[in-house]
Design a protein around this motif. Structure first.
Motif, short mmCIF file in Angstrom:
data_model
loop_
_atom_site.label_atom_id
_atom_site.label_comp_id
_atom_site.label_asym_id
_atom_site.label_seq_id
_atom_site.Cartn_x
_atom_site.Cartn_y
_atom_site.Cartn_z
N VAL A 181 0.86 -1.18 0.00
CA VAL A 181 0.00 0.00 0.00
C VAL A 181 0.90 1.23 0.00
CG1 VAL A 181 -0.19 0.22 2.53
CG2 VAL A 181 -2.03 1.09 1.06
N ASP A 182 0.43 2.29 -0.65
CA ASP A 182 1.14 3.57 -0.67
C ASP A 182 0.40 4.54 0.22
OD1 ASP A 182 2.88 2.47 -2.49
OD2 ASP A 182 1.90 3.36 -4.24
N LEU A 183 1.13 5.23 1.08
CA LEU A 183 0.56 6.17 2.04
C LEU A 183 1.03 7.57 1.68
CD1 LEU A 183 1.37 4.11 5.27
CD2 LEU A 183 -0.75 4.08 3.93
N ARG A 184 0.07 8.51 1.62
CA ARG A 184 0.42 9.88 1.23
C ARG A 184 0.41 10.85 2.41
NH1 ARG A 184 0.23 12.41 -3.75
NH2 ARG A 184 -1.07 10.80 -4.71
N SER A 185 -0.65 10.83 3.22
CA SER A 185 -0.75 11.84 4.27
C SER A 185 -1.66 11.38 5.40
CB SER A 185 -1.27 13.17 3.71
OG SER A 185 -2.55 13.01 3.16
N PHE A 186 -1.52 12.07 6.55
CA PHE A 186 -2.39 11.88 7.71
C PHE A 186 -3.32 13.08 7.81
CE2 PHE A 186 1.03 9.25 10.15
CZ PHE A 186 0.73 8.15 9.36
N VAL A 193 -3.50 18.61 7.50
CA VAL A 193 -3.11 17.50 6.65
C VAL A 193 -1.59 17.40 6.71
CG1 VAL A 193 -3.10 16.55 4.31
CG2 VAL A 193 -5.11 17.81 5.14
N VAL A 194 -1.10 16.29 7.24
CA VAL A 194 0.34 16.08 7.41
C VAL A 194 0.82 15.15 6.30
CG1 VAL A 194 2.15 15.26 8.94
CG2 VAL A 194 0.15 16.43 9.90
N THR A 195 1.46 15.70 5.30
CA THR A 195 2.00 14.90 4.21
C THR A 195 3.31 14.26 4.68
OG1 THR A 195 1.02 16.40 2.59
CG2 THR A 195 2.77 14.94 1.81
N LEU A 196 3.43 12.96 4.51
CA LEU A 196 4.56 12.23 5.07
C LEU A 196 5.89 12.62 4.46
CD1 LEU A 196 2.98 8.66 5.38
CD2 LEU A 196 2.90 10.58 6.98
N THR A 197 5.88 13.17 3.25
CA THR A 197 7.13 13.56 2.59
C THR A 197 7.37 15.07 2.63
OG1 THR A 197 5.98 13.66 0.46
CG2 THR A 197 7.04 11.57 1.04
N ASP A 198 6.55 15.79 3.39
CA ASP A 198 6.67 17.24 3.47
C ASP A 198 7.87 17.63 4.35
OD1 ASP A 198 6.39 19.97 3.69
OD2 ASP A 198 4.33 19.93 4.43
N VAL A 199 8.84 18.33 3.78
CA VAL A 199 10.06 18.67 4.52
C VAL A 199 9.81 19.69 5.62
CG1 VAL A 199 11.56 18.14 2.55
CG2 VAL A 199 10.68 20.47 2.84
N SER A 231 6.63 11.47 -3.62
CA SER A 231 5.47 12.13 -3.01
C SER A 231 4.68 11.23 -2.08
CB SER A 231 4.54 12.66 -4.12
OG SER A 231 4.03 11.58 -4.89
N HIS A 232 5.14 10.00 -1.87
CA HIS A 232 4.40 9.09 -0.98
C HIS A 232 5.36 8.03 -0.46
CE1 HIS A 232 4.20 7.04 -4.93
NE2 HIS A 232 4.28 5.93 -4.21
N ILE A 233 4.85 7.23 0.49
CA ILE A 233 5.64 6.15 1.10
C ILE A 233 5.01 4.82 0.72
CG2 ILE A 233 6.57 5.22 3.24
CD1 ILE A 233 7.55 8.05 2.52
N HIS A 234 5.81 3.94 0.14
CA HIS A 234 5.37 2.59 -0.22
C HIS A 234 5.82 1.63 0.86
CE1 HIS A 234 5.11 -1.11 -2.81
NE2 HIS A 234 6.11 -1.48 -2.02
N VAL A 235 4.90 0.76 1.31
CA VAL A 235 5.26 -0.28 2.28
C VAL A 235 4.71 -1.61 1.79
CG1 VAL A 235 5.32 1.34 4.23
CG2 VAL A 235 3.20 0.11 3.73
N ASP A 236 5.46 -2.67 2.02
CA ASP A 236 4.96 -4.01 1.67
C ASP A 236 5.60 -5.04 2.59
OD1 ASP A 236 7.38 -5.20 0.51
OD2 ASP A 236 7.04 -3.99 -1.27
#
Length: 280
Positions: A181-186, A193-199, A231-236
């Protein structure tokens, strides 16, 4: 006054027109023949070969006796911490799909509060259980340190029958097995909106998320891994022998230009030229 027509000119004109018509027809036929002789480009092969029969799609290991609506042990464990919709089996071309799939609608926190997943991903049950446990036990408590409560997670991609990074003919992605699954933000209760890749998001918060997700899953891809995961986090949970892949650079904002912080020299005093000329 009577008009006179030269018979020779008329005959020559008719012959000329007949010749032009013949040449035009001949040229058209030649053009058609030439166009027919030019081979058309070959059609591009599809990424996945579509099956012609159910048996081809299901694969040689498919047993209809295994298909049942009864919940599995994984389903029962997952229902204790999440809201799910069972999808007993997904069948796709090549090796796509799998057994005991679920749609993960929300994760339930202690006390009953829900963490919605938008859009709700379709995942293999065992993987969905890991995702739900991580959100419930690790991600949500870390979000509270930001001064609010985790209400929803914006997902980017889940089950999809395709090759890795959508490369035609490439190795089957874990997405094709419902194992990624790819995760973009909380999305927080206060509207943030907390984007996981936002510096600009607190680095210690993102560092903590990275450490927790890399211990939970066998593959983590984000900024720094490749251009497809900026722009997102992939986890598997791909099965490997003895190692994990954790490629997520927790970046910081670029440093400000030094020149911008250096004060400009004071302006030179204005010289009154008329007064200066009288003194000379």
């Amino acid at each position: 006054m009577a008009s006179h027509t030269n018979p020779a000119i008329t005959a020559n004109g008719g012959a000329t027109r007949l010749t032009l018509v013949f040449l035009w027809l001949a040229g058209g036929c030649f053009g058609l023949a030439s166009a027919e002789d030019v081979p058309l480009p070959k059609s591009r092969p599809s990424v996945w070969m579509e099956p012609h029969t159910f048996r081809e799609a299901a694969g040689p290991d498919f047993d209809s006796a295994d298909v049942t609506s009864a919940p599995t042990e994984c389903d029962q464990r997952l229902r204790a911490i999440a809201a799910i919709e069972p999808v007993p089996r997904l069948i796709g071309p090549d090796a796509c799909g799998g057994e005991d799939m679920v749609r993960l609608d929300a994760v339930t926190r202690p006390g009953g509060a829900r963490i919605e997943l938008k859009p709700a991903p379709v995942l293999r049950c065992a993987f969905a259980e890991s995702v739900a446990s991580w959100l419930r036990d690790e991600a949500a408590p870390r979000v509270e340190k930001l001064g609010s409560i985790l209400r929803a997670v914006e997902t980017y991609d889940a089950y999809e029958c395709r090759g890795r990074n959508r490369v035609p003919g490439g190795k089957l992605s874990e997405h094709g097995k419902g194992n990624a699954v790819d995760l973009r933000s909380f999305i927080l209760a206060d509207g943030r909106v907390v984007t996981l890749t936002d510096v600009t998001v607190a680095k210690d918060f993102r560092d903590g998320l990275r450490d927790s997700v890399c211990h939970r899953f066998t593959t983590v891809l984000g900024p720094g891994s490749d251009s497809a995961h900026e722009s997102h986090i992939h986890v598997d949970l791909i099965e490997r022998r003895g190692y994990r892949m954790c490629q997520w650079d927790v970046r910081t904002p670029p440093p400000k230009e030094v020149a911008a912080g250096v004060p400009l020299p004071a302006p030179r005093p204005r010289i009154d030229r008329s007064t200066a000329s009288r003194k000379m």
